[in-house]
Design an enzyme around this catalytic site. Sequence first.
Site, PDB file in Angstrom:
ATOM      1  N   ASN A 130       0.845  -1.206   0.000  1.00 26.99           N
ATOM      2  CA  ASN A 130       0.000   0.000   0.000  1.00 26.99           C
ATOM      3  C   ASN A 130       0.874   1.247   0.000  1.00 26.99           C
ATOM      4  O   ASN A 130       1.973   1.271   0.587  1.00 26.99           O
ATOM      5  CB  ASN A 130      -1.021  -0.005   1.142  1.00 26.99           C
ATOM      6  CG  ASN A 130      -0.443  -0.215   2.527  1.00 26.99           C
ATOM      7  OD1 ASN A 130       0.571  -0.887   2.697  1.00 26.99           O
ATOM      8  ND2 ASN A 130      -1.077   0.357   3.529  1.00 26.99           N
ATOM      9  N   ILE A 131       0.380   2.273  -0.687  1.00 25.46           N
ATOM     10  CA  ILE A 131       1.108   3.534  -0.829  1.00 25.46           C
ATOM     11  C   ILE A 131       0.122   4.655  -0.496  1.00 25.46           C
ATOM     12  O   ILE A 131      -0.813   4.901  -1.260  1.00 25.46           O
ATOM     13  CB  ILE A 131       1.651   3.698  -2.272  1.00 25.46           C
ATOM     14  CG1 ILE A 131       2.528   2.491  -2.655  1.00 25.46           C
ATOM     15  CG2 ILE A 131       2.447   5.009  -2.384  1.00 25.46           C
ATOM     16  CD1 ILE A 131       2.873   2.399  -4.137  1.00 25.46           C
ATOM     17  N   GLU A 132       0.331   5.261   0.682  1.00 25.16           N
ATOM     18  CA  GLU A 132      -0.631   6.257   1.160  1.00 25.16           C
ATOM     19  C   GLU A 132      -0.247   7.661   0.695  1.00 25.16           C
ATOM     20  O   GLU A 132       0.823   7.881   0.118  1.00 25.16           O
ATOM     21  CB  GLU A 132      -0.719   6.174   2.694  1.00 25.16           C
ATOM     22  CG  GLU A 132      -1.252   4.817   3.117  1.00 25.16           C
ATOM     23  CD  GLU A 132      -1.519   4.691   4.603  1.00 25.16           C
ATOM     24  OE1 GLU A 132      -1.038   5.526   5.391  1.00 25.16           O
ATOM     25  OE2 GLU A 132      -2.215   3.730   4.978  1.00 25.16           O
ATOM     26  N   CYS A 180     -10.688  -3.067  -4.584  1.00 24.58           N
ATOM     27  CA  CYS A 180      -9.735  -4.073  -5.072  1.00 24.58           C
ATOM     28  C   CYS A 180     -10.467  -5.309  -5.592  1.00 24.58           C
ATOM     29  O   CYS A 180     -10.070  -5.900  -6.600  1.00 24.58           O
ATOM     30  CB  CYS A 180      -8.742  -4.453  -3.983  1.00 24.58           C
ATOM     31  SG  CYS A 180      -7.567  -3.129  -3.620  1.00 24.58           S
ATOM     32  N   GLU A 203      -2.990  -4.611  -3.171  1.00 23.73           N
ATOM     33  CA  GLU A 203      -3.514  -5.476  -4.231  1.00 23.73           C
ATOM     34  C   GLU A 203      -3.519  -4.760  -5.578  1.00 23.73           C
ATOM     35  O   GLU A 203      -3.114  -5.303  -6.604  1.00 23.73           O
ATOM     36  CB  GLU A 203      -4.951  -5.899  -3.908  1.00 23.73           C
ATOM     37  CG  GLU A 203      -5.099  -6.718  -2.653  1.00 23.73           C
ATOM     38  CD  GLU A 203      -5.353  -5.871  -1.405  1.00 23.73           C
ATOM     39  OE1 GLU A 203      -4.719  -4.809  -1.254  1.00 23.73           O
ATOM     40  OE2 GLU A 203      -6.177  -6.279  -0.578  1.00 23.73           O
ATOM     41  N   CYS A 251     -10.375  -4.764   0.103  1.00 19.09           N
ATOM     42  CA  CYS A 251     -11.488  -3.799   0.091  1.00 19.09           C
ATOM     43  C   CYS A 251     -12.338  -4.010  -1.160  1.00 19.09           C
ATOM     44  O   CYS A 251     -11.949  -4.712  -2.103  1.00 19.09           O
ATOM     45  CB  CYS A 251     -10.950  -2.368   0.153  1.00 19.09           C
ATOM     46  SG  CYS A 251     -10.318  -1.745  -1.417  1.00 19.09           S
TER      47      CYS A 251
END
Length: 139
Positions: A45-47, A97, A58, A94
């Site tokens: 994940n890349i916030e 995804c 994903e 989620c």
Amino acid sequence: MDKDTQRLLVRKALEMRGRAYCPYSHFAVGAALLGKDGTIYTGCNIENGTLTPTVCAERTAFFKAISEGQREFEGIAICGGHEDREPDRICAPCGVCRQVMMEFCHKDFEIILGISEENMVVETLETMLPYGFRLDEQM
Ligand code: THU
């Protein structure tokens, strides 16, 4: 998919948690996506400080794969939890995804929810997104 391959994908997903950029949630997620030809595409994940551009592990893996020319997939392993600890429960994908999976994957696509290499829950796209929408099936 055989058990060894599932374990390998979970191992890679766990490793990818170390690359997660999650300074806001502190929730680190890793994913490992298996293409039909055996290639594995990883993601984290890349916030983002403005929140909405955040991308899940994903989708990072899927978009890497699609952009490399891969269009057929066997399954994905997903592992997530607080960045300071090893996962102690499953992390389910989620809805966004799941819909991306729906675009590119068949109903038997495996979704492996990993806690550790020895502890995982294996589902399919059909069980995780029943009655999912596919545009090409509507026309
Ligand atoms: N996240 C994922 O990367 N995958 C999931 O399956 C669930 C949530 C990320 C998004 C966000 O960076 C953080 O986890 C908390 O929601």
